[in-house]
Structure formats: structure tokens, C-alpha cells
Design an enzyme around this catalytic site. Structure first.
Site, PDB file in Angstrom:
ATOM      1  N   CYS A  74       0.834  -1.203   0.000  1.00  0.00           N
ATOM      2  CA  CYS A  74       0.000   0.000   0.000  1.00  0.00           C
ATOM      3  C   CYS A  74       0.873   1.259   0.000  1.00  0.00           C
ATOM      4  O   CYS A  74       1.825   1.356   0.780  1.00  0.00           O
ATOM      5  CB  CYS A  74      -0.914   0.002   1.223  1.00  0.00           C
ATOM      6  SG  CYS A  74      -2.031   1.426   1.270  1.00  0.00           S
ATOM      7  N   CYS A  78       0.003   5.437   6.642  1.00  0.00           N
ATOM      8  CA  CYS A  78      -0.659   5.283   7.933  1.00  0.00           C
ATOM      9  C   CYS A  78       0.351   4.722   8.944  1.00  0.00           C
ATOM     10  O   CYS A  78       0.910   3.643   8.740  1.00  0.00           O
ATOM     11  CB  CYS A  78      -1.849   4.340   7.810  1.00  0.00           C
ATOM     12  SG  CYS A  78      -3.036   4.817   6.516  1.00  0.00           S
ATOM     13  N   CYS A  81       0.257   1.002  10.210  1.00  0.00           N
ATOM     14  CA  CYS A  81      -0.017  -0.097   9.280  1.00  0.00           C
ATOM     15  C   CYS A  81       1.239  -0.803   8.772  1.00  0.00           C
ATOM     16  O   CYS A  81       2.088  -0.187   8.110  1.00  0.00           O
ATOM     17  CB  CYS A  81      -0.826   0.423   8.094  1.00  0.00           C
ATOM     18  SG  CYS A  81      -1.355  -0.911   6.986  1.00  0.00           S
ATOM     19  N   CYS A 118     -15.623 -10.598   5.783  1.00  0.00           N
ATOM     20  CA  CYS A 118     -15.055  -9.325   5.354  1.00  0.00           C
ATOM     21  C   CYS A 118     -13.802  -9.570   4.506  1.00  0.00           C
ATOM     22  O   CYS A 118     -12.970 -10.410   4.852  1.00  0.00           O
ATOM     23  CB  CYS A 118     -14.690  -8.469   6.566  1.00  0.00           C
ATOM     24  SG  CYS A 118     -16.055  -8.229   7.716  1.00  0.00           S
ATOM     25  N   CYS A 149     -18.771  -7.937   3.488  1.00  0.00           N
ATOM     26  CA  CYS A 149     -18.166  -6.652   3.823  1.00  0.00           C
ATOM     27  C   CYS A 149     -16.842  -6.568   3.085  1.00  0.00           C
ATOM     28  O   CYS A 149     -16.165  -7.582   2.878  1.00  0.00           O
ATOM     29  CB  CYS A 149     -17.946  -6.537   5.329  1.00  0.00           C
ATOM     30  SG  CYS A 149     -17.176  -4.983   5.860  1.00  0.00           S
ATOM     31  N   CYS A 209     -19.658   0.644   7.615  1.00  0.00           N
ATOM     32  CA  CYS A 209     -18.859   0.117   8.718  1.00  0.00           C
ATOM     33  C   CYS A 209     -17.714   1.097   8.923  1.00  0.00           C
ATOM     34  O   CYS A 209     -16.847   1.229   8.056  1.00  0.00           O
ATOM     35  CB  CYS A 209     -18.335  -1.276   8.380  1.00  0.00           C
ATOM     36  SG  CYS A 209     -17.258  -1.992   9.649  1.00  0.00           S
ATOM     37  N   ARG A 281     -18.055  -3.319  17.232  1.00  0.00           N
ATOM     38  CA  ARG A 281     -17.196  -4.461  16.938  1.00  0.00           C
ATOM     39  C   ARG A 281     -15.873  -4.393  17.702  1.00  0.00           C
ATOM     40  O   ARG A 281     -15.127  -3.434  17.589  1.00  0.00           O
ATOM     41  CB  ARG A 281     -16.915  -4.545  15.431  1.00  0.00           C
ATOM     42  CG  ARG A 281     -18.199  -4.634  14.637  1.00  0.00           C
ATOM     43  CD  ARG A 281     -17.968  -4.943  13.169  1.00  0.00           C
ATOM     44  NE  ARG A 281     -19.251  -5.001  12.477  1.00  0.00           N
ATOM     45  CZ  ARG A 281     -20.074  -6.046  12.483  1.00  0.00           C
ATOM     46  NH1 ARG A 281     -19.727  -7.140  13.117  1.00  0.00           N
ATOM     47  NH2 ARG A 281     -21.228  -6.000  11.856  1.00  0.00           N
TER      48      ARG A 281
END
Length: 348
Positions: A74, A78, A81, A118, A149, A209, A281
């Protein structure tokens, strides 16, 4: 007679009495939410559980499984991450999985008790050619009778519409933290970028979500700011994942002082009180949580967990441990395809 013996509810001030009504609102102030955080712990848990019971069976917890369908590589920065190309974390960039392999994973998840599946991909945003394959995955998982999801990064309006047509029930796109702390964590996309994607998802008719991550070095005021942002979305998200930072060596947040466990439970409770009909969650970070801490989270209003060996690239409690915990607490898996509308409170 002492007033406290006449009322089943702990005494609260006038400001909190309005906050604890359990009404659906989109006008929460930070002062109100900080007042919730500041409640004595027994009072906070009492009110969160009371509101939780107005909308849910407190013995039911939805079992969800999260599969990384495209890991690593990616371009975002972030700070939490391990999938970012900007950090040396040992996570290799893989290709997008085959449709058949994803459907097989979903079938196994359903057999293990999951009712929600998901699919996560480490993209800034999906390319249209990749979305073709993802839509086929969604169709295959949907055909199994599971809630579907996906979390694929930023979406355009046409991309959201395509996912809806494929049968996507929920789209995950977290705000991560409060607006004022956001710049400390991410520089490669703006807060408004995230809000725009949520708008596209909502307009397409997909359930939202959206939650955040705590334990990144933010203040309690910042945690209250995150809850305010989520609760004041109109409507607020049907699904609200609360993640406890999983520290991965090589990321900028590695070595951050860990969040006090009671503060994590307070965050769960604040989410339940301000978003009474949402699925709250208990997400990343469960690997390091004791059974006792997880039990407090359920008392505070959490009613969904991720089940399986891995949560994208980090560990998740083994399925047998979860089954044992459910047995000890008298919990049971929530029935399949039980969704809510945050505006009306209806479930199906």
C-alpha cells in the site's frame, strides 16, 4: 429514605441525564462525550449495558471473519499499518487472490460459525480492473448466505454502485481518529477524503462500517472527538469497529505507550451509548486481551468479534479460545444476516 434506594439508576447530573437517554441523535458535543468518559466506571458500564439491552440480546455476539484478499504494497503512510510500502515490517506485497480461493475461505468461515465475511485489500483505492474480480468475490460470498463486507480504500461513486450491485452489504472505511490528531498519523489522504468515500457508500445503499483505532498516543479528548465524529454522521454507521493498536516493529507507532485497558472499555461504552443501535465491533488487538478484559467489553456493549487465526496481517485469538470464552460467559453466536438500520432501528 436515601434517593439512591428509590431509583434503579445511578445518580447523574443534568447534562448526563440527556446523554444517557438512549435516544438516536446527531448533535453530540465533545463536552457530552467527555462527560461520559469521565463517569465512574460502574455507572458508565451500567448505562452502556442498559442501552445495549434496549436493542440487542446481550447474550448474542456476531462472529465475523476477515480475510486479506490482497496483502501489502500500500502506498499510504498510515503510521500504524505494517502493509505500507514506506515501512520495513517484513510484510510482502502479494497479488489479489483468486475468486475461487476466497469463496472457499468464506465457506470454511461459515462452517466455523461466522455469519459475516469481510474482505480487505491493501490499496489506496481499487482500480476498475481489480474491482471486477472483487465484485465476483462478493457475489460468491453472498451466494453462501453470509453477510458481505469489504475494505478496499477510497471509492468513487460508480465503484460503490458496482459493489452494491454485486451484493455487498457493508463497506468498511475507518476515520481512524479525531480530526485534530489525524495529521499525526496519516499524511497521504485527508479526513475529508474518508468522509467522501463514506458519502459514496451511503448513497449507493451499502451499510457503513466505520470506526477507529485507539492507543496511538492520542488523548482522551481525542478519543471523545472520534466518537463525536462517528455519532454525528447522519445516519451514524450501522457497524462501528473499535480497534486497539497492534504495534508492529518497523511502523512509526511501534513502542507507543499502551492504552490503559479500562480506557479501552470506556471507549466501547461511549460508542454504545452514542450509537445505541449500531453493531459495536471488538476488532484489532484482541490477541493481547485477557478473557476478563473481553468480558468487560461485552458488558460495555460490544456485540461482534472477528474470529479466526489472523486479522489481515496480525494475530487473532484462536477459535477454540473464543469458543471457551463464550461458554464461560454464556454467550452465543448471533443469528446470520441480522442487520440494522441506524435511522429506524429495524433489523432483518
Amino acid at each position: 429514605m436515601d434517593d439512591r434506594t428509590q431509583s434503579p439508576f445511578p445518580t447523574t447530573n443534568t447534562l448526563l441525564a440527556h446523554c444517557l437517554s438512549g435516544a438516536v441523535r446527531q448533535d453530540w458535543t465533545r463536552a457530552e462525550i467527555q462527560a461520559l468518559f469521565d463517569l465512574p466506571f460502574p455507572d458508565l458500564i451500567f448505562h452502556a449495558q442498559r442501552i445495549h439491552r434496549e436493542h440487542f440480546d446481550p447474550r448474542e455476539v456476531q462472529i465475523s471473519t476477515l480475510l486479506s484478499i490482497k496483502t501489502g504494497g500500500c502506498p499510504e503512510d498510515c503510521a500504524y499499518c505494517p502493509q505500507s510500502v514506506q515501512y520495513n515490517t517484513g510484510v510482502a506485497a502479494d497479488k489479489l487472490m483468486d475468486v475461487a480461493a476466497v469463496v472457499d475461505e468464506a465457506r470454511a468461515a461459515k462452517a466455523a460459525g461466522a455469519s459475516r465475511f469481510c474482505m480487505g485489500a491493501a490499496w489506496r483505492s481499487p482500480k476498475d480492473r481489480d474491482l471486477n474480480q472483487v465484485c465476483a468475490m462478493v457475489e460468491g460470498v453472498h451466494a453462501l448466505g453470509l453477510e458481505t463486507c469489504a475494505t478496499l480504500g477510497m471509492l468513487t461513486a460508480p465503484q460503490a454502485a458496482r459493489l452494491k450491485s454485486a451484493g455487498l452489504d457493508y463497506y468498511n472505511h475507518n476515520l481512524d481518529t479525531s480530526p485534530e490528531f489525524y495529521g499525526e498519523i496519516i499524511s497521504t489522504r485527508t479526513y475529508q477524503d474518508r468522509l467522501d468515500t463514506l458519502d459514496h457508500v451511503r448513497a449507493a445503499g451499502i451499510h457503513v462500517c466505520c470506526g477507529g483505532i485507539v492507543g496511538m498516543g492520542e488523548s482522551r479528548a481525542s478519543r471523545a472527538g472520534l466518537i463525536a465524529q462517528l455519532a454525528n454522521l447522519d445516519p451514524y454507521p450501522e457497524s462501528v469497529p473499535i480497534n486497539n493498536l497492534v504495534q508492529v516493529e518497523g511502523t512509526p507507532l511501534y513502542g507507543t505507550p499502551k492504552l490503559d485497558p479500562f480506557e479501552f472499555v470506556r471507549t466501547i461504552a461511549a460508542a454504545r451509548i452514542t450509537m445505541p443501535k449500531a453493531m459495536v465491533r471488538l476488532s484489532a488487538g484482541r490477541e493481547d486481551m485477557s478473557s476478563e478484559l473481553q468480558a468487560l467489553c461485552f458488558l460495555a456493549g460490544a456485540n461482534s468479534i472477528f474470529y479466526g487465526e489472523k486479522l489481515l496481517t496480525t494475530g487473532n485469538p484462536e477459535a477454540e479460545r473464543d469458543r471457551e470464552l463464550f461458554a464461560k460467559l454464556g454467550l452465543k453466536p448471533m443469528a446470520i444476516a441480522r442487520r440494522q438500520d441506524a435511522g429506524s432501528g429495524t433489523r432483518d
